[in-house]
Design a protein around this motif. Sequence first.
Motif, short mmCIF file in Angstrom:
data_model
loop_
_atom_site.label_atom_id
_atom_site.label_comp_id
_atom_site.label_asym_id
_atom_site.label_seq_id
_atom_site.Cartn_x
_atom_site.Cartn_y
_atom_site.Cartn_z
N GLY A 33 47.88 29.93 45.55
CA GLY A 33 48.90 30.24 43.97
C GLY A 33 48.85 29.27 42.74
N GLY A 34 48.08 27.73 43.20
CA GLY A 34 48.04 26.78 42.21
C GLY A 34 46.72 27.49 41.47
N GLU A 35 45.79 27.38 42.14
CA GLU A 35 44.55 27.40 41.45
C GLU A 35 44.23 29.00 40.93
N ALA A 36 45.41 29.94 40.83
CA ALA A 36 45.42 31.23 40.44
C ALA A 36 45.98 30.94 39.47
N LEU A 37 47.52 29.67 39.22
CA LEU A 37 48.00 29.72 37.71
C LEU A 37 47.00 29.44 36.75
N ALA A 38 46.42 28.92 36.86
CA ALA A 38 44.63 27.94 36.26
C ALA A 38 44.02 29.44 35.90
N HIS A 39 44.26 30.02 36.31
CA HIS A 39 43.66 31.74 36.46
C HIS A 39 43.98 32.08 34.85
N ILE A 40 45.68 32.29 35.00
CA ILE A 40 46.92 33.41 34.23
C ILE A 40 46.26 32.51 33.02
N ASN A 41 46.22 31.63 32.78
CA ASN A 41 46.13 30.80 31.31
C ASN A 41 45.81 31.35 30.14
N GLY A 42 45.42 31.56 29.81
CA GLY A 42 45.03 32.52 28.66
C GLY A 42 44.24 33.70 29.04
N GLU A 65 56.57 31.65 39.24
CA GLU A 65 56.37 31.01 38.19
C GLU A 65 55.31 31.98 36.99
N ALA A 66 54.33 32.67 38.10
CA ALA A 66 53.28 33.04 36.50
C ALA A 66 54.40 33.96 35.80
N HIS A 67 55.84 34.90 36.09
CA HIS A 67 56.68 35.74 35.67
C HIS A 67 57.64 34.83 34.72
N LYS A 68 57.79 33.37 35.46
CA LYS A 68 57.90 32.31 34.45
C LYS A 68 57.65 32.34 32.78
N ARG A 69 55.80 31.87 33.13
CA ARG A 69 55.29 31.92 32.21
C ARG A 69 54.91 33.39 31.17
N GLY A 88 59.69 44.52 43.86
CA GLY A 88 61.15 44.57 43.11
C GLY A 88 61.12 43.47 42.16
N LEU A 89 60.35 42.40 42.64
CA LEU A 89 60.40 41.31 42.51
C LEU A 89 59.21 40.14 42.27
N ASN A 90 59.74 39.65 40.98
CA ASN A 90 58.45 39.15 40.38
C ASN A 90 57.29 40.33 39.75
N GLY A 91 57.37 41.65 39.77
CA GLY A 91 56.52 41.57 39.44
C GLY A 91 55.78 42.32 40.66
N ILE A 92 56.69 42.92 41.52
CA ILE A 92 55.98 43.11 42.67
C ILE A 92 55.88 44.39 42.81
N ALA A 93 54.85 45.34 43.11
CA ALA A 93 55.26 46.30 43.29
C ALA A 93 55.32 47.12 44.63
N THR A 94 54.12 46.55 45.36
CA THR A 94 53.85 47.25 46.79
C THR A 94 53.94 45.95 47.77
N VAL A 95 53.90 45.95 48.79
CA VAL A 95 53.46 45.24 49.72
C VAL A 95 52.63 46.39 50.76
#
Length: 120
Positions: A33-42, A65-69, A88-95
Amino acid sequence: MRILVVEDEKVTRDNYVETLRERGHYVESAEDGGEALAHINGHKFDCLLVDIVTPRMSGLEFLAEAHKRGETALAVVVTGYAPDHCVGLNGIATVLSKPVTGTELVKCVERLRPSEEEPS
């Protein structure tokens, strides 16, 4: 579609990336998740394909965190542990429950694509 794959198991991550790229999708990947946050920036993604259990920052922590951003991409959670109650939580469409076949993965992700959009 623009897809971000978050999966700590390299072989699994590489399989997901290859399968989705073969279908014409643009795919980036992260180990946790930490590395993924860097990917979503910009960057703008249409789908986040996220394993729940990853080191340093779990998939659910990343999605929160992505949802907060302001991330609006729909998420597909892929795990051996996740109950369906997180849909339904934080954009989760399916599992999806592991192990996931390439066919299952593609069908699930492509169901999220707007009908007028072509693979990208």
